[in-house]
Write a protein that holds these residues in place. Structure first.
Motif, PDB file in Angstrom:
ATOM      1  N   LEU A   4       0.915  -1.184   0.037  1.00 49.64           N
ATOM      2  CA  LEU A   4       0.013   0.009  -0.187  1.00 49.64           C
ATOM      3  C   LEU A   4       0.930   1.127   0.043  1.00 49.64           C
ATOM      4  CD1 LEU A   4      -1.325  -2.168   1.798  1.00 49.64           C
ATOM      5  CD2 LEU A   4      -3.179  -0.483   2.314  1.00 49.64           C
ATOM      6  N   VAL A   5       0.508   2.301  -1.102  1.00 49.22           N
ATOM      7  CA  VAL A   5       1.466   3.345  -0.885  1.00 49.22           C
ATOM      8  C   VAL A   5       0.524   4.605  -1.041  1.00 49.22           C
ATOM      9  CG1 VAL A   5       2.961   4.615  -2.523  1.00 49.22           C
ATOM     10  CG2 VAL A   5       2.996   2.106  -2.479  1.00 49.22           C
ATOM     11  N   GLU A   6       0.765   5.381   0.077  1.00 50.02           N
ATOM     12  CA  GLU A   6      -0.102   6.561   0.212  1.00 50.02           C
ATOM     13  C   GLU A   6       0.640   7.722  -0.487  1.00 50.02           C
ATOM     14  OE1 GLU A   6      -0.276   4.740   4.258  1.00 50.02           O
ATOM     15  OE2 GLU A   6       1.181   5.163   2.641  1.00 50.02           O
ATOM     16  N   SER A   7      -0.297   8.818  -0.764  1.00 46.31           N
ATOM     17  CA  SER A   7       0.352   9.919  -1.774  1.00 46.31           C
ATOM     18  C   SER A   7      -0.812  11.014  -1.290  1.00 46.31           C
ATOM     19  CB  SER A   7       0.518   9.807  -2.895  1.00 46.31           C
ATOM     20  OG  SER A   7      -0.604   9.478  -3.993  1.00 46.31           O
ATOM     21  N   GLY A   8      -0.589  12.461  -1.588  1.00 46.49           N
ATOM     22  CA  GLY A   8      -1.464  13.473  -1.643  1.00 46.49           C
ATOM     23  C   GLY A   8      -1.334  14.223  -0.377  1.00 46.49           C
ATOM     24  N   GLY A   9      -0.296  13.866   0.402  1.00 41.19           N
ATOM     25  CA  GLY A   9      -0.303  14.980   1.620  1.00 41.19           C
ATOM     26  C   GLY A   9       0.445  15.961   1.223  1.00 41.19           C
ATOM     27  N   GLY A  10       0.519  16.867   2.280  1.00 42.93           N
ATOM     28  CA  GLY A  10       1.235  18.435   1.944  1.00 42.93           C
ATOM     29  C   GLY A  10       0.813  19.243   3.086  1.00 42.93           C
ATOM     30  N   LEU A  11       1.200  20.516   2.764  1.00 43.05           N
ATOM     31  CA  LEU A  11       0.730  21.806   3.485  1.00 43.05           C
ATOM     32  C   LEU A  11      -0.205  22.358   2.923  1.00 43.05           C
ATOM     33  CD1 LEU A  11       1.537  23.644   5.812  1.00 43.05           C
ATOM     34  CD2 LEU A  11       3.134  24.799   4.167  1.00 43.05           C
ATOM     35  N   VAL A  12      -1.266  22.534   3.987  1.00 44.60           N
ATOM     36  CA  VAL A  12      -2.581  23.330   3.469  1.00 44.60           C
ATOM     37  C   VAL A  12      -3.169  24.247   4.621  1.00 44.60           C
ATOM     38  CG1 VAL A  12      -4.205  21.663   4.345  1.00 44.60           C
ATOM     39  CG2 VAL A  12      -4.685  22.869   2.710  1.00 44.60           C
ATOM     40  N   GLN A  13      -3.543  25.323   4.117  1.00 49.20           N
ATOM     41  CA  GLN A  13      -3.950  26.234   5.183  1.00 49.20           C
ATOM     42  C   GLN A  13      -5.365  25.623   5.803  1.00 49.20           C
ATOM     43  OE1 GLN A  13      -4.562  30.052   3.398  1.00 49.20           O
ATOM     44  NE2 GLN A  13      -2.183  30.514   3.548  1.00 49.20           N
ATOM     45  N   PRO A  14      -6.025  26.238   7.207  1.00 48.72           N
ATOM     46  CA  PRO A  14      -7.036  25.776   7.399  1.00 48.72           C
ATOM     47  C   PRO A  14      -8.175  26.204   6.844  1.00 48.72           C
ATOM     48  CG  PRO A  14      -5.566  26.821   9.426  1.00 48.72           C
ATOM     49  CD  PRO A  14      -4.809  27.076   7.848  1.00 48.72           C
ATOM     50  N   GLY A  15      -9.019  25.463   6.564  1.00 48.52           N
ATOM     51  CA  GLY A  15     -10.117  25.307   5.734  1.00 48.52           C
ATOM     52  C   GLY A  15     -10.001  24.940   4.296  1.00 48.52           C
ATOM     53  N   GLY A  16      -8.799  24.732   3.941  1.00 51.07           N
ATOM     54  CA  GLY A  16      -8.498  23.984   2.704  1.00 51.07           C
ATOM     55  C   GLY A  16      -8.770  22.476   2.753  1.00 51.07           C
ATOM     56  N   SER A  17      -8.606  21.966   1.563  1.00 45.83           N
ATOM     57  CA  SER A  17      -8.915  20.616   1.093  1.00 45.83           C
ATOM     58  C   SER A  17      -7.652  19.737   0.755  1.00 45.83           C
ATOM     59  CB  SER A  17      -9.920  20.524   0.111  1.00 45.83           C
ATOM     60  OG  SER A  17     -10.953  21.017   0.570  1.00 45.83           O
ATOM     61  N   LEU A  18      -7.521  18.586   0.867  1.00 44.95           N
ATOM     62  CA  LEU A  18      -6.557  17.549   0.027  1.00 44.95           C
ATOM     63  C   LEU A  18      -7.275  16.297  -0.122  1.00 44.95           C
ATOM     64  CD1 LEU A  18      -3.220  17.968   2.535  1.00 44.95           C
ATOM     65  CD2 LEU A  18      -3.429  18.661   0.017  1.00 44.95           C
ATOM     66  N   ARG A  19      -6.689  15.600  -0.940  1.00 49.25           N
ATOM     67  CA  ARG A  19      -7.260  14.300  -1.500  1.00 49.25           C
ATOM     68  C   ARG A  19      -5.899  13.298  -1.130  1.00 49.25           C
ATOM     69  NH1 ARG A  19     -10.087  11.478  -6.574  1.00 49.25           N
ATOM     70  NH2 ARG A  19      -8.016  11.541  -7.477  1.00 49.25           N
ATOM     71  N   LEU A  20      -6.234  12.311  -0.356  1.00 47.72           N
ATOM     72  CA  LEU A  20      -5.116  11.269  -0.126  1.00 47.72           C
ATOM     73  C   LEU A  20      -5.509  10.111  -0.801  1.00 47.72           C
ATOM     74  CD1 LEU A  20      -4.494  11.339   3.753  1.00 47.72           C
ATOM     75  CD2 LEU A  20      -3.485  12.895   1.641  1.00 47.72           C
ATOM     76  N   SER A  21      -4.425   9.636  -1.508  1.00 47.23           N
ATOM     77  CA  SER A  21      -4.611   8.213  -2.350  1.00 47.23           C
ATOM     78  C   SER A  21      -4.122   7.057  -1.713  1.00 47.23           C
ATOM     79  CB  SER A  21      -4.262   8.573  -3.742  1.00 47.23           C
ATOM     80  OG  SER A  21      -4.851   9.535  -4.561  1.00 47.23           O
ATOM     81  N   CYS A  22      -4.268   5.762  -1.851  1.00 44.50           N
ATOM     82  CA  CYS A  22      -3.641   4.829  -1.324  1.00 44.50           C
ATOM     83  C   CYS A  22      -3.684   3.847  -2.394  1.00 44.50           C
ATOM     84  CB  CYS A  22      -4.435   4.195  -0.240  1.00 44.50           C
ATOM     85  SG  CYS A  22      -4.002   2.489   0.609  1.00 44.50           S
ATOM     86  N   THR A  23      -2.555   3.651  -3.231  1.00 40.08           N
ATOM     87  CA  THR A  23      -2.736   2.627  -4.157  1.00 40.08           C
ATOM     88  C   THR A  23      -2.375   1.306  -3.704  1.00 40.08           C
ATOM     89  OG1 THR A  23      -1.949   4.271  -5.654  1.00 40.08           O
ATOM     90  CG2 THR A  23      -1.626   2.246  -6.272  1.00 40.08           C
ATOM     91  N   VAL A  24      -2.850   0.244  -4.051  1.00 36.64           N
ATOM     92  CA  VAL A  24      -2.741  -0.962  -3.696  1.00 36.64           C
ATOM     93  C   VAL A  24      -2.291  -2.048  -4.590  1.00 36.64           C
ATOM     94  CG1 VAL A  24      -4.042  -2.953  -2.527  1.00 36.64           C
ATOM     95  CG2 VAL A  24      -4.581  -0.751  -1.945  1.00 36.64           C
ATOM     96  N   SER A  25      -1.321  -2.976  -4.299  1.00 34.75           N
ATOM     97  CA  SER A  25      -0.958  -3.779  -5.121  1.00 34.75           C
ATOM     98  C   SER A  25      -0.678  -5.224  -4.550  1.00 34.75           C
ATOM     99  CB  SER A  25       0.442  -3.518  -6.036  1.00 34.75           C
ATOM    100  OG  SER A  25       1.400  -3.244  -4.921  1.00 34.75           O
ATOM    101  N   GLY A  26      -0.868  -6.285  -5.300  1.00 37.57           N
ATOM    102  CA  GLY A  26      -0.720  -7.517  -4.529  1.00 37.57           C
ATOM    103  C   GLY A  26      -1.914  -8.299  -3.936  1.00 37.57           C
ATOM    104  N   PHE A  27      -3.021  -7.514  -4.070  1.00 43.93           N
ATOM    105  CA  PHE A  27      -4.452  -7.924  -3.635  1.00 43.93           C
ATOM    106  C   PHE A  27      -5.514  -6.871  -4.081  1.00 43.93           C
ATOM    107  CE2 PHE A  27      -5.719  -5.267  -0.139  1.00 43.93           C
ATOM    108  CZ  PHE A  27      -4.537  -4.821   0.326  1.00 43.93           C
TER     109      PHE A  27
END
Length: 130
Positions: A4-27
């Motif tokens: 499982l590999v996560e991505s999409g994190g970062g620095l964001v101001q309060p009130g902002g948005s982010l979308r995290l992804s979790c790419t899965v392999s092997g199952f």
């Protein structure tokens, strides 16, 4: 081998948005329980959202209800965590995790910080700050 590999994190101001992804392999995610967890600085890991097609609707921790949304794209075997209206207290390292043959309820999986889940990603850092 499961990965499982996560991505999409970062620095964001309060009130902002982010979308995290979790790419899965092997199952494939179709038959697995999974969830997103986070560890804030100096605090224990906690369950953010936990889901399992076999055991009902996703469970969200109270602090994120109405702001975060979990989804899965089975075509790409990727799980997502859409995070809106972010607050400084959402800061932390976010992990996705999955497990086989999980009969526990989703709230149990989350409230036990995912200890029943066997596969974990390395995490992605989310920082909510001005």
């Amino acid at each position: 081998q499961a990965q499982l590999v996560e991505s999409g994190g970062g620095l964001v101001q309060p009130g902002g948005s982010l979308r995290l992804s979790c790419t899965v392999s092997g199952f494939t995610l179709d038959n697995y329980a999974m969830g997103w967890f986070r560890r804030a600085p100096g605090k224990a890991r906690e369950g953010v959202v936990c889901a399992n097609r076999q055991t009902g609707s996703p469970y969200y921790m109270n602090a994120v209800k109405g702001r975060f949304t979990f989804s899965v794209d089975t075509a790409t075997n990727t799980a997502y965590l859409q995070m809106n209206s972010l607050k400084p207290e959402d800061t932390g390292v976010y992990y996705c995790a999955a497990g086989r043959n999980i009969s526990s309820t989703n709230n149990f999986v989350c409230n036990s910080a995912g200890n029943v889940l066997e596969f974990w990603g390395r995490g992605t850092l989310v920082t909510v700050s001005t």
